[in-house]
Design a protein around this motif. Sequence first.
Motif, mmCIF file in Angstrom:
data_model
loop_
_atom_site.group_PDB
_atom_site.id
_atom_site.type_symbol
_atom_site.label_atom_id
_atom_site.label_comp_id
_atom_site.label_asym_id
_atom_site.label_seq_id
_atom_site.Cartn_x
_atom_site.Cartn_y
_atom_site.Cartn_z
ATOM 1 N N GLN A 96 1.444 -9.268 -5.960
ATOM 2 C CA GLN A 96 2.630 -8.464 -6.285
ATOM 3 C C GLN A 96 3.903 -9.281 -6.071
ATOM 4 N N ILE A 124 2.301 1.639 -6.155
ATOM 5 C CA ILE A 124 3.155 0.475 -5.914
ATOM 6 C C ILE A 124 3.617 -0.151 -7.223
ATOM 7 N N GLU A 134 6.699 1.606 -7.937
ATOM 8 C CA GLU A 134 7.765 1.224 -7.010
ATOM 9 C C GLU A 134 8.389 -0.120 -7.388
ATOM 10 N N TRP A 135 7.584 -1.034 -7.907
ATOM 11 C CA TRP A 135 8.153 -2.312 -8.356
ATOM 12 C C TRP A 135 9.071 -2.102 -9.563
ATOM 13 N N ALA A 189 7.928 1.393 0.695
ATOM 14 C CA ALA A 189 6.823 1.578 -0.252
ATOM 15 C C ALA A 189 5.699 0.577 0.007
ATOM 16 N N LEU A 190 6.059 -0.664 0.308
ATOM 17 C CA LEU A 190 5.040 -1.678 0.591
ATOM 18 C C LEU A 190 4.317 -1.386 1.905
ATOM 19 N N ASN A 208 1.906 1.344 1.016
ATOM 20 C CA ASN A 208 0.808 0.849 0.187
ATOM 21 C C ASN A 208 -0.208 0.057 0.998
#
Length: 325
Positions: free
Chosen positions: A98, A125, A128-129, A144-145, A148
Amino acid sequence: MSLLTIHEQNIIRQIETETSKKNIDNISRTNAYFSYFKENPDIQWSFLASMVSRNGGWNMCDLEGSMFRQLLAPQVRKQLFFTYERANWLIFHDVFPQLLVYQYSTKLGRPLFHLLPYFHVSSFIQNEWHRFWRDKDSKRLTTALIINEQNVIQKPVIEHPVYKKKVFQSLIFNFQDWLHFSCVLFPTCGGEVYGASVNGFRSLSKRINLGKRLASILFQPRLFPHFFEFAEKTTHTGSRNDYEQYFKMKTEGTTPILRMTYPVIKHHRQDNQDWSKVRKVSSSWLHFPVHHRHPIHLTDWYVAKSHQLQLLVSLKKALDLKKWK
């Protein structure tokens, strides 16, 4: 998944190669996260990951240090090491592609997040990116990370029958958990340590909350320069001497260097299931504010816990216990 250009296919292969090359052991992962942060300071999570990964290495080496070798049977230490190592490997395997996709996106000036499904990352995710590319909200992406990666290890590590029975339901793990012996530490070159203790490690929500608290500590404007200085100046070896060398007082016990202690472990990811398709994302994970119920300055706490651990060793010797389960 869409058809890819030859250039995009090459990018995927390069990402797979680089991820595999850097996912060798705790040392290589820690260094990869920190190097990435220095090149991409807008991805704050990568610095958090490098500092938490340092702690993972220290925890691994503790198991073969002077104190835990006297407290824990060899098989227990081995099982704990494999637990730390498996979680460490799985997170890197999931997240580093990612990070590299984002890096390629910035270099090319266009989002390449349509490549993320080829690395079997969660739909959560991926979204989210896309959001981060649009909004540039680093704090949201960090959260978020955290969400995840803790979900990534929930089923294959925390809920895995072997780890669950032999590690997370063991007396020693629960005793350690209850007494807050496990702690994520952020040291400084001035001999101070900050951080938060881990209590209720099996709880997904508690681990996510811990990650958010750690991020808030790490990026406090007053403290961040000191943590960054430590990371920049201090080679990660896995030994607690990495930071205890800066202490003004001598501490009890010694821990070895990771690469002189453990072999390289071969891993395989057997389950590529998208966790966000089977587990609902709690709004509290994303939106609840961080609250520190305990002091974040832990220098005195650390010294006290070291003394408590030494007392446990002395007690075990006095009682002539052969095992601690």
